[in-house]
Scaffold this active site. Structure first.
Site, PDB file in Angstrom:
ATOM      1  N   GLU A 123       0.824  -1.206   0.000  1.00 21.64           N
ATOM      2  CA  GLU A 123       0.000   0.000   0.000  1.00 21.64           C
ATOM      3  C   GLU A 123       0.863   1.263   0.000  1.00 21.64           C
ATOM      4  O   GLU A 123       0.514   2.266  -0.637  1.00 21.64           O
ATOM      5  CB  GLU A 123      -0.942  -0.022   1.198  1.00 21.64           C
ATOM      6  CG  GLU A 123      -2.039  -1.074   1.055  1.00 21.64           C
ATOM      7  CD  GLU A 123      -2.847  -1.279   2.316  1.00 21.64           C
ATOM      8  OE1 GLU A 123      -4.085  -1.271   2.242  1.00 21.64           O
ATOM      9  OE2 GLU A 123      -2.232  -1.456   3.394  1.00 21.64           O
ATOM     10  N   GLU A 143      -3.768  -9.813   4.072  1.00 23.41           N
ATOM     11  CA  GLU A 143      -4.560  -9.471   5.258  1.00 23.41           C
ATOM     12  C   GLU A 143      -5.683 -10.458   5.560  1.00 23.41           C
ATOM     13  O   GLU A 143      -5.992 -10.719   6.730  1.00 23.41           O
ATOM     14  CB  GLU A 143      -5.142  -8.053   5.110  1.00 23.41           C
ATOM     15  CG  GLU A 143      -4.127  -6.935   5.304  1.00 23.41           C
ATOM     16  CD  GLU A 143      -3.406  -6.559   4.026  1.00 23.41           C
ATOM     17  OE1 GLU A 143      -2.751  -5.502   4.012  1.00 23.41           O
ATOM     18  OE2 GLU A 143      -3.487  -7.327   3.034  1.00 23.41           O
TER      19      GLU A 143
END
Length: 267
Positions: A123, A143
């Site tokens: 990210e 995640e």
């Protein structure tokens, strides 16, 4: 350009930036923890970015220390202690604050992805305009395997870069994308052997610096606005009007007519 950075001896969390001519090099140094991100580190990164934002820097590199990982993402030991309210108010909002600031810098930004870039590390790279990786780089969003979701812009920015279907594949299956696939998907802009990574980055820097600084920076903002659905006809008219009033526009047109190389000053 040297993109190899040794870790600090103390292994402490550090974020610093140095200048190499017109280029600011931001170094995240937490190599002993594979550059895992904490709230303290994010705050340090934000401070460095604010300093750069108010400087005459023309390009920003985001690099990390060590050879194993660009960044493995969030520090699980820290974020796993947060209750739902703290996760909402603090953890997620802080990541968005910092990564959005990075994404909105007027200067072009380049992530030098040396090693793995997982979760918040990917990210972080996605918040940059360009991503240049070593051939050993692997990128992924793991995640869902931890019972959570990408929380620092990954669902949006990854979708913009690779499309919805590939973003879903990476998130649902936690696929670790190797550098050659990442290049094919547009997730990386260039790939080289680690020994040549600095040269590849330098080539991009040189090409960007050949352009007029204000024109490059306004073009970045127009592309970002277009990606958000803003009308290009209106914004490009405004951007072109601004560019036409700069000294660099005069220098560029004059050099074109004289068949010489323009000397841009950023004014």
């Amino acid at each position: 350009m040297n993109t190899s950075h040794p870790s600090s001896d103390a292994g402490q969390i550090t974020v610093t930036h140095t200048r190499d001519g017109r280029v600011a090099i931001v170094l995240i140094d937490r190599a002993r923890k594979l550059n895992a991100l904490t709230l303290e580190l994010l705050d340090d990164l934000y401070s460095e970015l604010r300093t750069i934002d108010h400087s005459d820097t023309q390009i920003v590199l985001i690099a990390t220390a060590g050879e194993k990982a660009f960044c493995v993402g969030a520090d699980i030991a820290q974020f796993s202690r947060f209750n739902p309210a703290q996760m909402w108010r603090r953890w997620i909002s802080e990541g968005h604050r910092v990564f959005n600031y990075l994404a909105q810098l007027r200067q072009p930004t380049i992530a030098v992805v040396d090693g793995i870039a997982f979760g918040g590390g990917l990210e972080l790279a996605l918040a940059c305009d360009l991503r240049i990786g070593a051939s050993t780089a692997r990128l992924g969003l793991p995640e869902t395997g931890l019972g959570t979701i990408p929380g620092w812009g990954g669902t949006e920015r990854l979708t913009h870069v690779v499309g919805a279907a590939r973003a879903k594949e990476m998130i649902f299956t936690r696929r670790q994308v190797p550098s050659d696939v990442a290049l094919d998907w547009g997730l990386l802009n260039a790939v080289s052997e680690r020994s040549a990574l600095g040269d590849t980055v330098a080539e991009f820097i040189d090409r960007i610096l050949e352009g007029a600084p204000a024109a490059v920076q306004v073009s970045k903002q127009l592309v970002d606005a277009a990606a958000a659905g803003a009308p290009s006809a209106i914004l490009e008219a405004l951007g072109s009007g601004f560019a036409a009033g700069t000294d660099d526009f005069t220098a560029g047109v004059t050099a074109f007519r004289n068949k010489t190389t323009p000397a841009f000053t950023g004014t």
